[in-house]
Design an enzyme around this catalytic site. Structure first.
Site, mmCIF file in Angstrom:
data_model
loop_
_atom_site.group_PDB
_atom_site.id
_atom_site.type_symbol
_atom_site.label_atom_id
_atom_site.label_comp_id
_atom_site.label_asym_id
_atom_site.label_seq_id
_atom_site.Cartn_x
_atom_site.Cartn_y
_atom_site.Cartn_z
ATOM 1 N N ARG A 236 101.783 38.485 -5.932
ATOM 2 C CA ARG A 236 100.587 37.716 -5.563
ATOM 3 C C ARG A 236 99.459 38.659 -5.139
ATOM 4 O O ARG A 236 99.716 39.658 -4.465
ATOM 5 C CB ARG A 236 100.887 36.760 -4.406
ATOM 6 C CG ARG A 236 101.699 35.556 -4.815
ATOM 7 C CD ARG A 236 102.062 34.692 -3.635
ATOM 8 N NE ARG A 236 103.505 34.506 -3.572
ATOM 9 C CZ ARG A 236 104.167 34.121 -2.481
ATOM 10 N NH1 ARG A 236 103.515 33.868 -1.351
ATOM 11 N NH2 ARG A 236 105.468 33.984 -2.510
ATOM 12 N N GLU B 123 115.883 33.719 9.315
ATOM 13 C CA GLU B 123 115.261 32.391 9.305
ATOM 14 C C GLU B 123 116.314 31.288 9.389
ATOM 15 O O GLU B 123 116.076 30.254 10.002
ATOM 16 C CB GLU B 123 114.408 32.237 8.039
ATOM 17 C CG GLU B 123 113.124 33.059 8.127
ATOM 18 C CD GLU B 123 112.422 33.228 6.794
ATOM 19 O OE1 GLU B 123 112.895 34.049 5.987
ATOM 20 O OE2 GLU B 123 111.416 32.560 6.561
ATOM 21 N N ARG C 18 114.682 23.627 5.687
ATOM 22 C CA ARG C 18 113.408 24.346 5.707
ATOM 23 C C ARG C 18 112.402 23.520 4.910
ATOM 24 O O ARG C 18 112.664 23.157 3.760
ATOM 25 C CB ARG C 18 113.579 25.706 5.053
ATOM 26 C CG ARG C 18 112.267 26.430 4.937
ATOM 27 C CD ARG C 18 112.375 27.632 4.054
ATOM 28 N NE ARG C 18 111.106 28.334 4.036
ATOM 29 C CZ ARG C 18 110.722 29.117 3.044
ATOM 30 N NH1 ARG C 18 111.496 29.327 2.020
ATOM 31 N NH2 ARG C 18 109.555 29.713 3.105
ATOM 32 N N HIS D 261 105.724 31.414 6.614
ATOM 33 C CA HIS D 261 106.737 32.299 7.227
ATOM 34 C C HIS D 261 106.802 32.100 8.740
ATOM 35 O O HIS D 261 107.243 32.998 9.464
ATOM 36 C CB HIS D 261 106.427 33.805 7.005
ATOM 37 C CG HIS D 261 106.481 34.257 5.585
ATOM 38 N ND1 HIS D 261 105.535 35.118 5.054
ATOM 39 C CD2 HIS D 261 107.365 33.998 4.599
ATOM 40 C CE1 HIS D 261 105.841 35.360 3.781
ATOM 41 N NE2 HIS D 261 106.939 34.692 3.481
ATOM 42 N N ASN E 167 117.719 25.495 2.227
ATOM 43 C CA ASN E 167 116.388 25.931 1.811
ATOM 44 C C ASN E 167 116.262 25.622 0.323
ATOM 45 O O ASN E 167 116.805 26.331 -0.511
ATOM 46 C CB ASN E 167 116.260 27.436 2.079
ATOM 47 C CG ASN E 167 114.899 27.978 1.678
ATOM 48 O OD1 ASN E 167 114.076 27.259 1.110
ATOM 49 N ND2 ASN E 167 114.674 29.244 1.967
#
Ligand code: ADP
Length: 397
Positions: A241, A385, A91, A180, A7
């Site tokens: 965010r 993940e 990823r 996601h 990743n």
């Protein structure tokens, strides 16, 4: 097969080596500050001590070289030679409309990923750098790209279109993509397995609440809506965010604060969310929970606004699916913050949700946290993940 999962960010690189038969993680780690002074690699073999080494990493190729060296090291390594690594799963953040599934990487795929750079300028170029660095060092090892956006490609048009002139969709592919996806897919499937119910018969809302946070509606095994949009800035209030705001605020603030669009976007990405709401107390829910218990008004405001916002999305997705059978919480906040789950579920009485507070206090395992007589089942499912990427990689090869 042993699968290396990568990743890659612009200055960081997370990795795990996964044995696909036992599905165990043989080693994992992180390279930080790649291309910046003070780069370091953290490496932890299964059951062994975690080690941290400060060492120069001028670029990602050097970072991957150090990762491969750590994995094959005669003392703390977990494989004898690189030949034991059967595949690499990468990823990739944005697959645009081109990728509704994971793919084996070839030159054409690399070109197509590059074409999505516009849509994720911070992420996709870094993902490509990671793939190229791996290819340089392991030229014969097959590689697979697993996209954050792929799972959401089943959304119907009415869920992914914005109320903007249609020409912008035709010209620039401006639409909701969602992110996601690997986590939403893994968690929703896992929930059906844990419950022993058919994935194809369930209506599931997944709340992936981490630093970045998103909710998705998974109806009968297909994603029908999700809260993030063209970029990961839309949707829930997150760590730093803003999530959804009135778009007119951007112009308003630019005038009032005499800031450029880029500066305002930096505020929305890095200084907003619960960090901004708590008047800069923290973006970390451990601090916010502590503040909440102490009666700190900044922590209370951030917690309450965050939880109300998640509850509204659950309501929207119950409407989108004409009902909901299972609500899942996952990721750093969703898995650990019992208070956050409690506050969110307090809004869900109309769905017949009742929480078992003892079960809600458990950590780190797949758990049903609703009572037996709760009309909707509420679960905590730790996301994984990396394992999902390793599974996809093996499946494709
Ligand atoms: P990401 O992958 O988006 O960076 P994670 O899913 O790892 O984020 O979530 C990180 C966040 O999880 C932290 O910022 C923190 O807010 C929250 N978190 C982690 N552990 C706990 C805990 N024990 N209690 C409450 N919140 C926690």
């Amino acid at each position: 097969m042993k699968v290396l999962v990568i990743n890659c960010g612009s200055s960081s690189l997370k990795f795990q080596l996964i044995d696909s038969e036992s599905e165990s993680c043989l080693a994992k780690g992180l390279c930080e500050r790649i291309g910046i002074e003070g780069s370091m690699i953290t490496y932890a073999p299964e059951g062994g001590e975690k080690e941290k080494n400060v060492t120069p990493m001028p670029d990602h190729t050097e970072a991957i070289r150090l990762v491969l060296e750590a994995l094959t090291n005669s003392k703390t390594g977990v494989v004898k030679s690189l030949d034991e690594i059967g595949a690499v799963g990468h990823r990739v953040v944005h697959g645009g409309e081109k990728f509704a599934q994971s793919v084996v990487i070839d030159d054409e795929v690399m070109k197509a990923i590059e074409e999505c750079n516009d849509l994720a300028p911070l992420h996709n170029p870094a993902n490509l750098i990671g793939i190229n660095a791996c290819k340089a060092l392991m030229p014969k090892t097959p590689m697979v790209a697993v996209f954050d956006t792929a799972f959401h490609q089943t959304m119907p048009e009415e869920a992914y279109m914005y109320g903007l002139p249609y020409e912008y969709y035709k010209k620039y592919k401006i639409r909701r993509y969602g992110f996601h996806g690997t986590s939403h897919s893994y968690v929703s499937k896992r929930a059906s397995e844990v419950l022993g119910m058919s994935y194809e018969n369930l209506k599931i809302v997944v709340c992936h609440l981490g630093n970045g946070a998103s909710v998705s509606a998974v109806k009968h095994g297909r994603c029908v809506d999700t809260s993030m949009g063209l970029t990961p800035l839309q949707g829930l209030i997150m760590g730093t965010r803003s999530g959804d705001i009135d778009p007119a605020i951007i112009e308003f603030l630019a005038h009032k604060e005499n800031k450029s669009i880029d500066e305002i976007m930096a505020v929305l990405n890095k200084k907003s969310g619960v960090l901004g709401l708590s008047d800069n107390l923290s973006s970390d829910f451990r601090d916010l929970e502590e503040g909440y218990h102490k009666g700190d008004e900044n922590a209370i405001r951030a917690m309450k606004t965050f939880c109300y916002n998640v509850a509204k999305y659950i309501g929207a997705y119950a409407a989108a699916m004409n009902g909901v059978d299972v609500i899942c919480f996952t990721a750093g906040v969703g898995e650990n913050a019992a208070l956050v789950r409690t506050f969110i579920c307090e809004y869900l009485g109309y769905l017949g949700v009742k929480i078992d507070q003892e079960a809600n206090g458990k950590r780190g395992e797949d758990t049903v946290i609703s009572t037996i007589d709760s009309k909707t089942t509420v679960m905590v499912i730790p996301t994984n993940e990396e394992l999902a990427i390793a599974r996809e990689t093996v499946k494709l090869l």
